[in-house]
Motif scaffolding. Structure first.
Motif, short mmCIF file in Angstrom:
data_model
loop_
_atom_site.label_atom_id
_atom_site.label_comp_id
_atom_site.label_asym_id
_atom_site.label_seq_id
_atom_site.Cartn_x
_atom_site.Cartn_y
_atom_site.Cartn_z
N ARG A 209 -8.64 -0.22 -7.12
CA ARG A 209 -7.56 -1.21 -7.36
C ARG A 209 -6.61 -0.72 -8.45
O ARG A 209 -5.40 -0.93 -8.37
CB ARG A 209 -8.16 -2.57 -7.75
N THR A 210 -7.15 -0.04 -9.46
CA THR A 210 -6.28 0.47 -10.53
C THR A 210 -5.43 1.62 -10.03
O THR A 210 -4.30 1.81 -10.49
CB THR A 210 -7.08 0.91 -11.77
N VAL A 211 -5.96 2.39 -9.08
CA VAL A 211 -5.18 3.48 -8.48
C VAL A 211 -4.02 2.89 -7.68
O VAL A 211 -2.88 3.35 -7.77
CB VAL A 211 -6.07 4.37 -7.58
N ILE A 212 -4.30 1.85 -6.91
CA ILE A 212 -3.26 1.18 -6.13
C ILE A 212 -2.16 0.62 -7.04
O ILE A 212 -0.98 0.70 -6.73
CB ILE A 212 -3.86 0.05 -5.26
N ASN A 213 -2.57 0.10 -8.20
CA ASN A 213 -1.62 -0.48 -9.16
C ASN A 213 -0.96 0.56 -10.06
O ASN A 213 -0.23 0.20 -10.99
CB ASN A 213 -2.31 -1.54 -10.01
N ASP A 214 -1.23 1.83 -9.82
CA ASP A 214 -0.68 2.93 -10.64
C ASP A 214 -1.01 2.78 -12.13
O ASP A 214 -0.19 3.05 -12.99
CB ASP A 214 0.85 3.02 -10.48
N MET B 83 0.83 -1.19 0.00
CA MET B 83 0.00 0.00 0.00
C MET B 83 0.87 1.25 0.00
O MET B 83 1.97 1.26 0.55
CB MET B 83 -0.90 0.02 1.23
N LYS B 84 0.35 2.30 -0.55
CA LYS B 84 1.13 3.52 -0.69
C LYS B 84 1.25 4.31 0.61
O LYS B 84 2.30 4.75 0.98
CB LYS B 84 0.52 4.39 -1.77
N ASP B 85 0.14 4.51 1.31
CA ASP B 85 0.17 5.30 2.54
C ASP B 85 -1.08 5.01 3.36
O ASP B 85 -1.91 4.19 2.99
CB ASP B 85 0.29 6.79 2.24
N LYS B 86 -1.20 5.70 4.48
CA LYS B 86 -2.33 5.47 5.39
C LYS B 86 -3.66 5.85 4.75
O LYS B 86 -4.67 5.19 4.96
CB LYS B 86 -2.14 6.25 6.69
N LEU B 87 -3.66 6.93 3.97
CA LEU B 87 -4.90 7.36 3.31
C LEU B 87 -5.39 6.30 2.34
O LEU B 87 -6.58 5.97 2.29
CB LEU B 87 -4.71 8.70 2.60
N THR B 88 -4.48 5.73 1.58
CA THR B 88 -4.84 4.69 0.62
C THR B 88 -5.39 3.47 1.35
O THR B 88 -6.43 2.93 0.96
CB THR B 88 -3.61 4.29 -0.22
N THR C 238 -6.68 3.33 4.39
CA THR C 238 -7.94 3.68 5.04
C THR C 238 -9.08 3.70 4.03
O THR C 238 -10.16 3.19 4.30
CB THR C 238 -7.82 5.05 5.73
N THR C 239 -8.83 4.27 2.87
CA THR C 239 -9.87 4.33 1.83
C THR C 239 -10.25 2.94 1.35
O THR C 239 -11.43 2.63 1.19
CB THR C 239 -9.40 5.19 0.64
N LYS C 240 -9.25 2.08 1.14
CA LYS C 240 -9.53 0.71 0.72
C LYS C 240 -10.35 -0.02 1.77
O LYS C 240 -11.35 -0.69 1.45
CB LYS C 240 -8.23 -0.05 0.45
N LEU C 241 -9.98 0.11 3.03
CA LEU C 241 -10.72 -0.56 4.10
C LEU C 241 -12.14 -0.01 4.21
O LEU C 241 -13.09 -0.77 4.43
CB LEU C 241 -9.98 -0.40 5.43
N LEU C 242 -12.29 1.29 4.04
CA LEU C 242 -13.62 1.91 4.09
C LEU C 242 -14.51 1.40 2.96
O LEU C 242 -15.68 1.05 3.19
CB LEU C 242 -13.51 3.43 4.04
N LEU C 243 -13.98 1.34 1.76
CA LEU C 243 -14.75 0.83 0.62
C LEU C 243 -15.14 -0.64 0.83
O LEU C 243 -16.28 -1.04 0.54
CB LEU C 243 -13.97 0.99 -0.68
N ASP C 244 -14.20 -1.43 1.33
CA ASP C 244 -14.50 -2.84 1.60
C ASP C 244 -15.59 -2.98 2.65
O ASP C 244 -16.52 -3.76 2.51
CB ASP C 244 -13.24 -3.59 2.03
#
Length: 148
Positions: free
Chosen positions: A71-76, A1-6, A8-14
């Motif tokens: 997921r595409t954002v995470i994968n750049d 993961m890139k950072d805490k915001l990323t 947190t956002t992933k966990l929130l969406l899940d």
């Protein structure tokens, strides 16, 4: 993961995705229970189940499309055709929620219902326009990749 915001956002969406499925699946029970405290819900039990059930399904579908995009954002690699399709779907789902919620106006008109309709119309239109922007970006990216 890139950072805490990323993260947190992933966990929130899940969380929102799975909670949305649970809430939608338990609507008959929750509307029945809430109907004990609110006569409007008791009187309109069946119509509200249908309205909230279909809106709930569409909301879960929107969140699922957001999860795909994320997921595409995470994968750049966010400028891809799949994201254009996801944005178009999100726009359609949002406009459908607005239409379904408008059906609630025949049961009971509140400022909150009008606001929900407005929010989902704006979200639907925004997603449709954003899909066109992403489509152009993907086209430019693919042309640029071919040039190099």
């Amino acid at each position: 993961m890139k950072d805490k915001l990323t993260l947190t956002t992933k966990l929130l969406l899940d969380f929102m995705f799975y909670a949305g499925i649970l809430v939608t699946a338990t609507l008959p029970l929750s509307i029945r229970l809430y109907g004990r405290h609110n006569s409007y819900f008791a009187r309109n039990y069946i119509p509200l189940i249908f309205l909230f059930f279909f809106s709930g399904i569409l909301a879960v579908l929107i969140i699922n499309e957001l999860r795909k995009i994320f997921r595409t954002v995470i994968n750049d690699d966010c400028f891809i055709r799949d994201n254009v399709i996801s944005l178009k779907r999100m726009g359609t789902y949002s406009l459908m929620i607005a239409l379904i919620t408008a059906g609630r106006l025949f049961l009971y008109i509140t400022p909150a219902v009008l606001i929900v309709i407005l929010v989902f119309v704006i979200a639907g239109l925004f997603s449709k326009v954003l899909s066109q922007v992403f489509d152009k970006a993907v086209t430019y990216k693919l042309e640029n990749d071919l040039t190099i």
